[in-house]
Each structure stands twice: as structure tokens, then as C-alpha cells.
Design a protein around this motif. Sequence first.
Motif, PDB file in Angstrom:
ATOM      1  N   LEU A  77       0.831  -1.200   0.000  1.00 32.73           N
ATOM      2  CA  LEU A  77       0.000   0.000   0.000  1.00 32.73           C
ATOM      3  C   LEU A  77       0.874   1.262   0.000  1.00 32.73           C
ATOM      4  N   ASP A  78       1.974   1.241   0.758  1.00 35.54           N
ATOM      5  CA  ASP A  78       2.934   2.355   0.728  1.00 35.54           C
ATOM      6  C   ASP A  78       3.441   2.577  -0.689  1.00 35.54           C
ATOM      7  N   LEU A  79       3.785   1.467  -1.340  1.00 33.91           N
ATOM      8  CA  LEU A  79       4.364   1.578  -2.674  1.00 33.91           C
ATOM      9  C   LEU A  79       3.314   2.032  -3.687  1.00 33.91           C
ATOM     10  N   LEU A  80       2.075   1.553  -3.506  1.00 33.05           N
ATOM     11  CA  LEU A  80       0.997   2.000  -4.401  1.00 33.05           C
ATOM     12  C   LEU A  80       0.741   3.493  -4.235  1.00 33.05           C
ATOM     13  N   ALA A  81       0.851   3.962  -2.983  1.00 28.72           N
ATOM     14  CA  ALA A  81       0.589   5.380  -2.718  1.00 28.72           C
ATOM     15  C   ALA A  81       1.646   6.262  -3.363  1.00 28.72           C
ATOM     16  N   THR A  82       2.850   5.716  -3.598  1.00 23.63           N
ATOM     17  CA  THR A  82       3.899   6.526  -4.233  1.00 23.63           C
ATOM     18  C   THR A  82       3.962   6.263  -5.738  1.00 23.63           C
ATOM     19  N   ALA A  83       3.097   5.381  -6.251  1.00 29.68           N
ATOM     20  CA  ALA A  83       3.109   5.048  -7.678  1.00 29.68           C
ATOM     21  C   ALA A  83       2.383   6.122  -8.482  1.00 29.68           C
ATOM     22  N   PRO A  84       2.565   6.128  -9.796  1.00 34.23           N
ATOM     23  CA  PRO A  84       1.903   7.154 -10.617  1.00 34.23           C
ATOM     24  C   PRO A  84       0.379   7.045 -10.596  1.00 34.23           C
ATOM     25  N   LEU A  85      -0.120   5.848 -10.315  1.00 36.50           N
ATOM     26  CA  LEU A  85      -1.566   5.641 -10.249  1.00 36.50           C
ATOM     27  C   LEU A  85      -2.147   6.420  -9.074  1.00 36.50           C
ATOM     28  N   PRO A  86      -3.175   7.287  -9.320  1.00 37.34           N
ATOM     29  CA  PRO A  86      -3.769   7.991  -8.171  1.00 37.34           C
ATOM     30  C   PRO A  86      -4.402   6.983  -7.212  1.00 37.34           C
ATOM     31  N   LEU A  87      -4.374   7.324  -5.930  1.00 37.33           N
ATOM     32  CA  LEU A  87      -4.903   6.402  -4.926  1.00 37.33           C
ATOM     33  C   LEU A  87      -6.404   6.143  -5.155  1.00 37.33           C
ATOM     34  N   GLU A  88      -7.097   7.147  -5.678  1.00 35.44           N
ATOM     35  CA  GLU A  88      -8.522   6.961  -5.995  1.00 35.44           C
ATOM     36  C   GLU A  88      -8.684   5.840  -7.024  1.00 35.44           C
ATOM     37  N   GLY A  89      -7.801   5.830  -8.010  1.00 36.33           N
ATOM     38  CA  GLY A  89      -7.837   4.784  -9.026  1.00 36.33           C
ATOM     39  C   GLY A  89      -7.544   3.425  -8.426  1.00 36.33           C
ATOM     40  N   ALA A  90      -6.589   3.384  -7.492  1.00 38.35           N
ATOM     41  CA  ALA A  90      -6.255   2.115  -6.840  1.00 38.35           C
ATOM     42  C   ALA A  90      -7.463   1.596  -6.060  1.00 38.35           C
ATOM     43  N   VAL A  91      -8.158   2.513  -5.355  1.00 36.37           N
ATOM     44  CA  VAL A  91      -9.355   2.112  -4.609  1.00 36.37           C
ATOM     45  C   VAL A  91     -10.402   1.543  -5.561  1.00 36.37           C
ATOM     46  N   ALA A  92     -10.621   2.241  -6.676  1.00 32.30           N
ATOM     47  CA  ALA A  92     -11.630   1.785  -7.638  1.00 32.30           C
ATOM     48  C   ALA A  92     -11.252   0.411  -8.190  1.00 32.30           C
ATOM     49  N   ALA A  93      -9.975   0.221  -8.515  1.00 30.15           N
ATOM     50  CA  ALA A  93      -9.544  -1.059  -9.080  1.00 30.15           C
ATOM     51  C   ALA A  93      -9.726  -2.178  -8.064  1.00 30.15           C
ATOM     52  N   LYS A  94      -9.391  -1.895  -6.808  1.00 30.80           N
ATOM     53  CA  LYS A  94      -9.484  -2.949  -5.789  1.00 30.80           C
ATOM     54  C   LYS A  94     -10.945  -3.272  -5.472  1.00 30.80           C
ATOM     55  N   ALA A  95     -11.809  -2.237  -5.450  1.00 33.92           N
ATOM     56  CA  ALA A  95     -13.228  -2.491  -5.213  1.00 33.92           C
ATOM     57  C   ALA A  95     -13.815  -3.285  -6.376  1.00 33.92           C
ATOM     58  N   CYS A  96     -13.371  -2.963  -7.584  1.00 32.73           N
ATOM     59  CA  CYS A  96     -13.853  -3.674  -8.766  1.00 32.73           C
ATOM     60  C   CYS A  96     -13.428  -5.146  -8.699  1.00 32.73           C
ATOM     61  N   ALA A  97     -12.185  -5.391  -8.302  1.00 34.03           N
ATOM     62  CA  ALA A  97     -11.714  -6.771  -8.175  1.00 34.03           C
ATOM     63  C   ALA A  97     -12.533  -7.509  -7.120  1.00 34.03           C
ATOM     64  N   HIS A  98     -12.829  -6.812  -6.013  1.00 32.72           N
ATOM     65  CA  HIS A  98     -13.628  -7.438  -4.956  1.00 32.72           C
ATOM     66  C   HIS A  98     -15.009  -7.811  -5.477  1.00 32.72           C
ATOM     67  N   TRP A  99     -15.599  -6.920  -6.289  1.00 34.42           N
ATOM     68  CA  TRP A  99     -16.921  -7.193  -6.834  1.00 34.42           C
ATOM     69  C   TRP A  99     -16.868  -8.402  -7.778  1.00 34.42           C
ATOM     70  N   LEU A 100     -15.828  -8.449  -8.604  1.00 35.52           N
ATOM     71  CA  LEU A 100     -15.735  -9.545  -9.579  1.00 35.52           C
ATOM     72  C   LEU A 100     -15.594 -10.902  -8.896  1.00 35.52           C
ATOM     73  N   VAL A 101     -14.960 -10.949  -7.711  1.00 32.57           N
ATOM     74  CA  VAL A 101     -14.798 -12.253  -7.057  1.00 32.57           C
ATOM     75  C   VAL A 101     -15.871 -12.522  -6.000  1.00 32.57           C
ATOM     76  N   THR A 102     -16.680 -11.511  -5.611  1.00 33.95           N
ATOM     77  CA  THR A 102     -17.768 -11.800  -4.664  1.00 33.95           C
ATOM     78  C   THR A 102     -19.132 -11.421  -5.241  1.00 33.95           C
ATOM     79  N   GLY A 103     -19.345 -10.157  -5.547  1.00 35.52           N
ATOM     80  CA  GLY A 103     -20.673  -9.690  -5.965  1.00 35.52           C
ATOM     81  C   GLY A 103     -21.176 -10.386  -7.213  1.00 35.52           C
TER      82      GLY A 103
END
Lengths: 218, 210
Positions: A77-103
Amino acid sequence: MKALLLRDLRLATRAGGGFGLALAFFLITCTLVPFGVGPEGGTLARIAPGILWVGALLSCLLSLDRIFALDFEDGSLDLLATAPLPLEGAVAAKACAHWLVTGLPLALAAPVFALLLHLPGPAYPWLVVSLLIGTPALSMLGAFGAAVTVGLRRGGLLMSLLVLPLYVPTLIFGAEAVRRGAAGGDPLPALIFLAGVTLGVLALVPFAAAAALRVNLR
Amino acid sequence: MSLLAVRELAVARGGLRAVENLSFAVEPGQVLVLRGPNGIGKTTLLRTLAGLQPAVAGTVEAAPETMAYAGHADGLKPALSVTENLAFWAEVFGRRDIAPALAAMNLRDLAARPAHALSAGQKRRLGLARLMVTGRPVWLLDEPTVSLDRDSVALFAAMLRAHLGQGGAALIATHIDLGLPEAVALDLTPFRAGPARRDTRPAGFNEAFA
């Protein structure tokens, strides 16, 4: 974002990734309810929409704390926060992954479990549609709860307390759509409200979750 | 043109100032080795420079997206292989080629092995190889040589030297000598926040959020 999404999907489907946990929990709920309530078809049919939606919601809740906790522990998470990807995008990607494997699996498997609960025939399409529309909001709100409690030991309880009230509108409109479908009414108004809740959540919550993560990473 | 310029910087850990009045600049090709006793704020300083926490006072001047941070944790996923772990970070940073990074830290023989089957030193080597795929000029390294053997420290020093040769720079918090003649030591002890300042909590600081 694509890289993060694919990585999370890959992690979820490998051994120990927790894929199927939500489905198994959903199955257990739907199997146990007829034992508890009694096998009478009329009673079951009346409570089926509510039970199915509550079951889906609780199954979703089960895997929420993994969204950020694992990445926090191993330093990703530290490394993601310093990556070029905005943290908002990381949240969206992770929520999307969660939906694909549960919802998504929950929504697709729900008709099978609905059989166990004597859900009336006309309600089946509305059950799938309402779950497909509603569960993205569950994953995204869950990502917010997970972001607020990341780094807390045993934060799961606090997260459930934070997230469950936010789930109430989705639960009300989702179950209402199925109930109207079962009674032969018009489920569209409830579905429109459900879609409104989901769209609002998808638009706003990534920013709130990213802000919470930034505070927690300090 | 320096890659990183720090003026009158003060950083805080848990609401308490750790280091203050710190000013320095890092030029391309330069290594700054942060020294100082445990708890003085080396990690806090590196995390502040990486943008993971705000500075309490002072300014950090650097072009956006110049910093690559490597902390105590390597950010590896145990279920993924060495190649998959590295390729993921390469893609996040918009790069493709991970072969040079694998070669630099001598990871080619381990490329297909899942990260949970690596030793602590091998994990650290993978964590350091990640720096190469970020493509960022300033490396912020927190104790990079922990659990590395002597050969791996030499590999790391060679990788660092190649990075400096390409106009990069590094800030390293470490207690061991990396054998880099060009390294400049920066002792943080004189910049330790005074006892009076350490006890004053910022205005509005709430005990509950400590």
C-alpha cells in the motif's frame, strides 16, 4: 489500474485467496434458513427476497477487510501510494476486483439458492438484475470501510459497524425490487433507486476511501 | 539543477517533531547516507520525502514522480512468482522490461519461484530489483541491506552505482558501509528536535488520534 485489477483477481483465485468464501457463506445461509423457519412453502416464499438480499450482503461483508489489510501488512500500500496511479484509481480497481470475485458470482448463483427458499418464479430475473445493480455499491462502500480501518488490529468489527448502516439503502431497494417482482408488481421504481444509490456511491466513495487511506498511511 | 531540494524541513512521527531545520540538496549522481541513532527520524524523513506523510514545516522541492520508496516491507505477494511480482510493479510504473532488474539482483534462476518460497535475503533482493523497474531518478531507501549477504550487498552497490551513472540519486538510511566512495554522510543528530519542541503538541492535537 488494469495491472492492479488483474493482480488482485489472480491473488483471489490462487490458493488461500478467499475466492468462493462468499459463495459458500451465501449457500450456508440459504440452506439453514428453511431449517430454522420451517419447510412451509408460503412462509419461505414471503421472506425469500429479504433473506436472499441479507445473505448476499453478509457474504459480501465477510471478505471486505482483506481489500486493504493484506496490502497494508506487506508494504504494497505504501508503494501504491507513491506510484503514478492515483490512490482513488487504486481504490476503484481494488473495489472492482472485490466485486468480480464476490458480488458477481453471488448474483449469478443467487437463482440456484433461491430455489431452496421457494422464491416465486417471476422474481428470478429481478433477483439477478437487482443483485447485479446493487452489489457494486456493497463492494465500494466496503472498500471505504476497509480504508478507514486499515492498520487497526481486529478492525473487522469496527468496519462492520461503519459499513452496515451504509448498506441499508441498497438492501431496502434491492429487496423491494425482488419482492415486487415476486408479487407481480412493477419492480422498476425500486431498481431505479437502487441504481441511483450505486452510481452515487461509485462516483463519490473512491475519493473518501483514498482520503482515509492517506491519513492511515501517515 | 538538483533533483531534490529540502529547506528548513521539520518532520513528525505520531504528532511529535522528530527532526527539524533540515536543509540539503541532492544532485544527479549523488548518494546521501542518513546517519543517526535509532528513533531519530530517518524513516520518518524518508516517508515524508516520498509523499506518504506531510511535512510539519519547511519545503520539499522536487519534480513530480521523481521518488521511488523502498521501506522495511518489500511489498511482495507470497502467492505470486518473482516474475509476476516484478512485472506487476513494472506495469504500475508504466514499464515493460523486467529482465535487467532480474539480472541486476541475480534473480534469474528464481524467476518462476513463488515469493513465499524465497528466503528473507532473496525477498529483499526482489524488493530492491523493484526500484529498477520504477524508472524514477531518486531512490529513497530505508535500511536496504537488511538480511542481505556480502555478495548481495555488492550486487546492490553495483546496481546503485549504475543508477547513479544514469543521472540518478539516492537517499539511504543505513548503519553499514556500502563501499561507495562517492557517498556523502548526513548525520541527523544535530537536527534532532529540541526537548521543548518535542513536548509541545501541535494546536488542536487530540490525544485520541495519537
